[in-house]
Scaffold this motif. Structure first.
Motif, PDB file in Angstrom:
ATOM      1  N   MET A 122     -29.989  75.615  52.778  1.00 44.32           N
ATOM      2  CA  MET A 122     -30.992  75.924  53.782  1.00 44.32           C
ATOM      3  C   MET A 122     -30.955  74.859  54.878  1.00 44.32           C
ATOM      4  SD  MET A 122     -34.749  77.197  53.113  1.00 44.32           S
ATOM      5  CE  MET A 122     -36.066  76.233  53.748  1.00 44.32           C
ATOM      6  N   ARG A 123     -31.275  75.240  56.056  1.00 45.94           N
ATOM      7  CA  ARG A 123     -31.258  74.331  57.199  1.00 45.94           C
ATOM      8  C   ARG A 123     -32.340  73.263  57.090  1.00 45.94           C
ATOM      9  NH1 ARG A 123     -31.092  78.830  61.929  1.00 45.94           N
ATOM     10  NH2 ARG A 123     -29.738  80.170  60.764  1.00 45.94           N
ATOM     11  N   ALA A 124     -32.112  72.184  57.820  1.00 45.30           N
ATOM     12  CA  ALA A 124     -33.129  71.138  57.924  1.00 45.30           C
ATOM     13  C   ALA A 124     -34.294  71.678  58.755  1.00 45.30           C
ATOM     14  CB  ALA A 124     -32.536  69.900  58.574  1.00 45.30           C
ATOM     15  N   ARG A 134     -21.082  60.700  65.676  1.00 40.05           N
ATOM     16  CA  ARG A 134     -21.319  60.942  64.246  1.00 40.05           C
ATOM     17  C   ARG A 134     -22.725  61.492  64.013  1.00 40.05           C
ATOM     18  NH1 ARG A 134     -18.528  55.418  62.405  1.00 40.05           N
ATOM     19  NH2 ARG A 134     -16.385  56.146  62.404  1.00 40.05           N
ATOM     20  N   GLU A 135     -23.690  60.919  64.704  1.00 43.01           N
ATOM     21  CA  GLU A 135     -25.068  61.399  64.577  1.00 43.01           C
ATOM     22  C   GLU A 135     -25.191  62.855  65.026  1.00 43.01           C
ATOM     23  OE1 GLU A 135     -27.766  59.955  63.258  1.00 43.01           O
ATOM     24  OE2 GLU A 135     -26.666  58.135  62.763  1.00 43.01           O
ATOM     25  N   LEU A 136     -24.558  63.184  66.146  1.00 45.06           N
ATOM     26  CA  LEU A 136     -24.600  64.561  66.639  1.00 45.06           C
ATOM     27  C   LEU A 136     -23.905  65.520  65.678  1.00 45.06           C
ATOM     28  CD1 LEU A 136     -23.986  63.900  70.423  1.00 45.06           C
ATOM     29  CD2 LEU A 136     -26.083  64.801  69.386  1.00 45.06           C
ATOM     30  N   ASN A 137     -22.806  65.091  65.074  1.00 42.24           N
ATOM     31  CA  ASN A 137     -22.133  65.929  64.078  1.00 42.24           C
ATOM     32  C   ASN A 137     -23.027  66.161  62.865  1.00 42.24           C
ATOM     33  OD1 ASN A 137     -19.708  66.553  65.353  1.00 42.24           O
ATOM     34  ND2 ASN A 137     -18.785  64.617  64.762  1.00 42.24           N
ATOM     35  N   GLU A 138     -23.783  65.142  62.462  1.00 41.81           N
ATOM     36  CA  GLU A 138     -24.718  65.289  61.348  1.00 41.81           C
ATOM     37  C   GLU A 138     -25.793  66.308  61.687  1.00 41.81           C
ATOM     38  OE1 GLU A 138     -25.366  64.666  57.898  1.00 41.81           O
ATOM     39  OE2 GLU A 138     -23.410  63.904  58.387  1.00 41.81           O
ATOM     40  N   ILE A 139     -26.297  66.252  62.909  1.00 39.41           N
ATOM     41  CA  ILE A 139     -27.309  67.228  63.338  1.00 39.41           C
ATOM     42  C   ILE A 139     -26.711  68.622  63.310  1.00 39.41           C
ATOM     43  CG2 ILE A 139     -28.744  68.003  65.273  1.00 39.41           C
ATOM     44  CD1 ILE A 139     -28.939  65.001  66.068  1.00 39.41           C
ATOM     45  N   ASN A 140     -25.491  68.750  63.769  1.00 41.59           N
ATOM     46  CA  ASN A 140     -24.821  70.045  63.747  1.00 41.59           C
ATOM     47  C   ASN A 140     -24.737  70.588  62.320  1.00 41.59           C
ATOM     48  OD1 ASN A 140     -23.348  72.227  64.910  1.00 41.59           O
ATOM     49  ND2 ASN A 140     -21.474  71.288  64.126  1.00 41.59           N
ATOM     50  N   LYS A 141     -24.405  69.739  61.358  1.00 40.59           N
ATOM     51  CA  LYS A 141     -24.340  70.157  59.958  1.00 40.59           C
ATOM     52  C   LYS A 141     -25.711  70.592  59.452  1.00 40.59           C
ATOM     53  CE  LYS A 141     -20.554  67.098  58.653  1.00 40.59           C
ATOM     54  NZ  LYS A 141     -20.206  65.907  57.859  1.00 40.59           N
ATOM     55  N   LYS A 142     -26.747  69.867  59.865  1.00 44.71           N
ATOM     56  CA  LYS A 142     -28.104  70.188  59.420  1.00 44.71           C
ATOM     57  C   LYS A 142     -28.567  71.548  59.920  1.00 44.71           C
ATOM     58  CE  LYS A 142     -29.787  65.470  58.917  1.00 44.71           C
ATOM     59  NZ  LYS A 142     -30.774  64.485  59.379  1.00 44.71           N
ATOM     60  N   MET A 143     -27.981  72.013  60.997  1.00 45.98           N
ATOM     61  CA  MET A 143     -28.384  73.293  61.570  1.00 45.98           C
ATOM     62  C   MET A 143     -27.685  74.476  60.902  1.00 45.98           C
ATOM     63  SD  MET A 143     -28.724  72.191  65.539  1.00 45.98           S
ATOM     64  CE  MET A 143     -29.740  73.551  66.064  1.00 45.98           C
ATOM     65  N   GLU A 144     -26.697  74.207  60.063  1.00 43.18           N
ATOM     66  CA  GLU A 144     -26.006  75.278  59.345  1.00 43.18           C
ATOM     67  C   GLU A 144     -26.902  75.816  58.233  1.00 43.18           C
ATOM     68  OE1 GLU A 144     -23.200  76.662  60.158  1.00 43.18           O
ATOM     69  OE2 GLU A 144     -22.723  75.240  61.757  1.00 43.18           O
ATOM     70  N   TYR A 159     -26.649  74.119  54.714  1.00 42.27           N
ATOM     71  CA  TYR A 159     -26.846  72.659  54.647  1.00 42.27           C
ATOM     72  C   TYR A 159     -27.659  72.285  53.414  1.00 42.27           C
ATOM     73  CZ  TYR A 159     -28.814  68.074  55.665  1.00 42.27           C
ATOM     74  OH  TYR A 159     -29.205  66.756  55.577  1.00 42.27           O
ATOM     75  N   SER A 160     -27.224  71.244  52.754  1.00 41.92           N
ATOM     76  CA  SER A 160     -27.939  70.700  51.611  1.00 41.92           C
ATOM     77  C   SER A 160     -28.283  69.244  51.936  1.00 41.92           C
ATOM     78  CB  SER A 160     -27.058  70.757  50.375  1.00 41.92           C
ATOM     79  OG  SER A 160     -27.676  70.064  49.311  1.00 41.92           O
ATOM     80  N   GLU A 161     -29.505  68.825  51.657  1.00 32.18           N
ATOM     81  CA  GLU A 161     -29.939  67.479  52.008  1.00 32.18           C
ATOM     82  C   GLU A 161     -29.108  66.406  51.331  1.00 32.18           C
ATOM     83  OE1 GLU A 161     -34.040  66.453  52.287  1.00 32.18           O
ATOM     84  OE2 GLU A 161     -34.591  68.529  52.624  1.00 32.18           O
ATOM     85  N   GLY A 162     -28.462  66.706  50.241  1.00 34.54           N
ATOM     86  CA  GLY A 162     -27.636  65.741  49.541  1.00 34.54           C
ATOM     87  C   GLY A 162     -26.307  65.496  50.207  1.00 34.54           C
TER      88      GLY A 162
END
Length: 70
Positions: free
Chosen positions: A1-3, A52-62, A65-68
């Motif tokens: 689930m998304r962030a 790197r931070e922006l890539n992390e945000i991109n992953k969180k929007m999928e 996405y898993s918080e782990g």
């Protein structure tokens, strides 16, 4: 689930603040149209961190996405 939206917005604000610091630092350290290469590596490192931070945000929007994940 998304962030959550709240988490993503906080991350985006952090990225915006980081970019503002990069711009301010560059404005102070560079004069005219010429680059001073002694300051180049600091700015490059900050840009890499921001990317790197922006890539992390991109992953969180999928959706998957898993918080782990990192």
């Amino acid at each position: 689930m998304r962030a959550t939206k709240k988490e993503i917005m906080a991350d985006l604000r952090y990225c915006k603040d980081s970019l503002d610091r990069i711009i301010k630092y560059t404005d102070k350290r560079y004069e005219g149209d010429h680059c001073i290469f002694s300051h180049h590596t600091v700015i490059q490192a900050d840009i890499i961190k921001l990317r790197r931070e922006l890539n992390e945000i991109n992953k969180k929007m999928e959706w998957y996405y898993s918080e782990g994940e990192k």
